[in-house]
Design an enzyme around this catalytic site. Structure first.
Site, short mmCIF file in Angstrom:
data_model
loop_
_atom_site.label_atom_id
_atom_site.label_comp_id
_atom_site.label_asym_id
_atom_site.label_seq_id
_atom_site.Cartn_x
_atom_site.Cartn_y
_atom_site.Cartn_z
N ARG A 73 11.44 3.90 96.12
CA ARG A 73 12.76 4.51 96.35
C ARG A 73 13.05 4.67 97.84
O ARG A 73 14.21 4.68 98.25
CB ARG A 73 12.85 5.90 95.74
CG ARG A 73 12.48 6.09 94.36
CD ARG A 73 12.55 7.55 94.03
NE ARG A 73 13.62 8.20 94.77
CZ ARG A 73 14.92 8.05 94.49
NH1 ARG A 73 15.25 7.26 93.50
NH2 ARG A 73 15.84 8.65 95.18
N CYS A 86 13.36 8.18 88.88
CA CYS A 86 11.93 7.84 88.79
C CYS A 86 11.32 8.88 87.86
O CYS A 86 12.02 9.72 87.30
CB CYS A 86 11.28 7.87 90.16
SG CYS A 86 10.99 9.52 90.75
N ARG A 136 17.11 11.81 90.85
CA ARG A 136 17.04 11.52 92.30
C ARG A 136 18.25 10.72 92.79
O ARG A 136 18.14 9.61 93.28
CB ARG A 136 15.72 10.83 92.61
CG ARG A 136 14.55 11.71 92.18
CD ARG A 136 13.23 11.21 92.58
NE ARG A 136 13.02 11.40 94.02
CZ ARG A 136 11.93 10.96 94.64
NH1 ARG A 136 11.03 10.29 93.96
NH2 ARG A 136 11.77 11.14 95.93
N ASP A 176 5.67 18.64 96.80
CA ASP A 176 4.64 17.58 96.70
C ASP A 176 3.24 18.15 96.55
O ASP A 176 2.29 17.40 96.35
CB ASP A 176 4.68 16.66 97.93
CG ASP A 176 5.94 15.82 97.94
OD1 ASP A 176 6.24 15.21 98.97
OD2 ASP A 176 6.64 15.81 96.91
#
Ligand code: EPZ
Length: 423
Positions: free
Chosen positions: A93, A117, A122, A306
């Site tokens: 991406r 995804c 997104r 993350d």
């Protein structure tokens, strides 16, 4: 096809070096497009996503050479194919980051719309709205973003959401626009700061570095330069969580503790003893079981999304009950099912994972679903009783440089096994 096999129960112990940051080097390589002459990007990690970004620029006509093992030399003076094809974008991406640079330097770009995804839809609507605000003509046809602009014009643009690559795309586009651009509600992640520093070293006029308001005076030309990519704070955070989960003691050199302050706070809350220098972080868990910690993900400097999956694994074996709330992505709990298969007691309700810590996970065959979910499964395998297999490990290689080598350096029993087709 390959899988990773881990024998659990060994406390990590030893010292490793952090690699360069994936989420800094990807926008920096894309940003090199706006420079005239050569750039030398140093401390580049060996990741599949970096290879994909390099290949994307090469097929555009960019001259790009890997020199030594971690440096990339780039000259983007002659691009004859300002296009990011579907087959590249669907695997990464971050290819959307070519849009701003191509448009502002070459006046046109064709970039495949990145689909959603695993972790969410997104969208890139803010990227497109910002470029239109700068005067770009943008249409979406047959799954491609077709963008044109004689020369982008400076503007004032407020981003409805804090978007990392949205901020980077618009920032890069503004460096060669005509006049002043003010971008508001910018992401302030360390990776955005690193891209900003690279652009300034190329001659860009940018004020407000590291803040949510960036003021850019467009210039006519930028020149390539040398740039050292910052350490990968998510890789560092992942190894620290692995050490805490296994009750171990590790030091990570070439790391910047300031970039992951929110993660260090949570690891201390979980009972880890942490000491830092300017460029290293040491964690000692003294063999203890982690205490549960509640997590709320949000843009920097809050707790990074993350690192959410990795903290779910730590909480899965903690001495009590915790809640992990994911506020950025609508589907970033796919690691939970795999952890439950290893014995974890976790239920998901909306954007929250409610975790009842247990003493021990059990090894099992598992499947990776996205980059950070796969990291949480590796950590689970390191602490579980018995052997854990992780299939679909290509996700891991997108974001972690030879993860099994670094973990074996820390005493783990982890190996990569090739699976013959049909097995
Ligand atoms: C970057 O993705 C990172 N990738 C992601 O890391 C990271 O998880 C994310 O930022 C958040 O920190 C890179 O930097 C290459 P966003 P990005 O735009 O920029 C919404 C990893 O594991 N949004 O900051 O794509 C979006 O849906 C990866 O290394 C819009 O609505 O994320 C999300 O809810 C995964 N419209 C929120 O903003 C837009 O136009 C934040 O997304 C753009 C974003």
């Amino acid at each position: 096809m390959q899988k990773i096999v881990i024998k659990g129960g060994i406390p990590l112990n030893g010292t490793i070096n952090a690699s360069g940051a994936k989420n800094a080097v990807l926008p920096i390589i894309a940003a090199s497009i706006v420079g005239s002459g050569h750039s030398l990007i140093k401390n580049v990690p060996h990741l599949d996503d970096v290879t994909t970004m390099n290949e994307l620029l090469i097929q555009m006509g960019v001259q790009l050479n890997i020199v030594d093992t971690t440096n990339v030399e780039i000259c983007a003076d002659y691009i004859d194919n300002p296009r990011a094809p579907y087959e590249t974008v669907k695997t990464m991406r971050a290819s959307i980051l070519a849009l701003g640079p191509l448009l502002t330097k070459y006046g046109k770009a064709e970039v495949s719309l990145p689909g959603g995804c695993a972790i969410g839809a997104r969208p890139v609507d803010i990227h497109l709205k910002g470029l239109e605000a700068m005067g770009a003509k943008i249409k979406v046809e047959n799954g491609y973003i077709i963008a044109q602009a004689k020369r982008l014009k400076g503007c004032q643009f407020y981003m409805d959401k804090v978007t990392v690559t949205g901020t980077e795309n618009l920032l890069i586009a503004a460096t060669l626009a005509d006049g002043e651009t003010i971008l508001e509600n910018c992401a302030t992640e360390p990776e955005v700061v690193d891209v900003t520093k690279y652009l300034i070293n190329m001659g860009a006029k940018i004020e407000g570095i590291g803040t949510s308001i960036l003021k850019i005076q467009g210039v006519d030309k930028l020149t390539g330069c040398e740039h050292n990519v910052i350490p990968d704070r998510i890789e560092v955070g992942t190894f620290l969580v692995a050490a805490a989960a296994t009750g171990g003691k590790i030091t990570i050199n070439k790391a910047n503790p300031e970039d992951l302050e929110s993660v260090l706070i949570k690891l201390r809350e979980a009972g880890a003893e942490i000491s830092t220098t300017e460029d290293s972080i040491s964690l000692n868990m003294h063999g203890k079981r982690p205490k549960p910690v509640n997590i709320n993900t949000a843009p920097h400097p809050a707790f990074p999304t993350d690192m959410q999956a990795q903290l779910c694994t730590l909480n899965a074996i903690a001495s009590g009950y915790s809640i992990v709330t994911e506020n950025l992505f609508e589907n970033r709990f796919m690691h939970i099912n795999e952890l439950v298969r290893m014995g974890a007691e976790i239920t998901v309700a909306g954007n929250q994972a409610i975790i009842q810590g247990i003493k021990q996970l059990n090894g099992a065959p598992t499947t990776a679903t996205d980059l950070r979910a796969s990291a949480s499964l590796v950590i689970a395998g390191l602490v579980a009783k018995g052997e854990t297999e992780i299939f679909d490990i290509h996700y891991i290689d997108r974001g972690y440089e030879v993860i099994e080598e670094k973990l074996n350096q820390l005493g783990a029993k982890i190996q990569r096994v090739t699976i013959e087709p049909g097995h």
